[in-house]
Design a protein around this motif. Sequence first.
Motif, PDB file in Angstrom:
ATOM      1  N   THR A  35      64.952  97.659  19.886  1.00 61.34           N
ATOM      2  CA  THR A  35      64.589  96.595  20.825  1.00 61.34           C
ATOM      3  C   THR A  35      65.707  95.566  20.912  1.00 61.34           C
ATOM      4  N   ASP A  41      66.440 103.493  14.417  1.00 62.26           N
ATOM      5  CA  ASP A  41      66.112 102.112  14.739  1.00 62.26           C
ATOM      6  C   ASP A  41      67.091 101.221  13.985  1.00 62.26           C
ATOM      7  N   LYS A  90      64.627 100.232  23.358  1.00 62.25           N
ATOM      8  CA  LYS A  90      63.187 100.473  23.401  1.00 62.25           C
ATOM      9  C   LYS A  90      62.566  99.528  24.409  1.00 62.25           C
ATOM     10  N   PRO A  91      61.483  99.905  25.048  1.00 62.13           N
ATOM     11  CA  PRO A  91      60.838 101.209  24.939  1.00 62.13           C
ATOM     12  C   PRO A  91      61.711 102.281  25.591  1.00 62.13           C
ATOM     13  N   VAL A 110      55.990 104.857  17.049  1.00 57.34           N
ATOM     14  CA  VAL A 110      57.260 105.135  17.727  1.00 57.34           C
ATOM     15  C   VAL A 110      57.851 106.445  17.215  1.00 57.34           C
TER      16      VAL A 110
END
Length: 122
Positions: free
Chosen positions: A84, A53, A105-106, A14
């Motif tokens: 996510t 993230d 995400k994605p 990622v």
Amino acid sequence: MTKKILVVDDSPSVRHMIERTLLNAGYTVATASDGRDALTQAMAFRPDAVLTDQNMPNLDGLGFCQAFRASAVHAGVPVIFLSTDSSPDLKQRARDAGALGWLVKPFDAPKLLGVMAKVVGS
């Protein structure tokens, strides 16, 4: 002057995809594998924005954002979450920690680049 983006994600694939997307758009990019690494990178790199993230080892995105915001050196630097997890509660906690926005995400490259252009220009 080229804008500098710090990308923080524990997934090497990622990180690489985000890095390539941003480099191809003309940004300068530094990467970090977790929040703790990102705090070190941020002091040396002095980013114009951070893309992080949430779920990472050592220091998650919320912890990173809180520590990043605690430093006057980083005042005004936008922090965008890319995760996510998109629960309303977590998004609110991120805003409370000082995040400017949230992407899921994605990621969609045009949308990601659009957000970066809004927060730092190209």
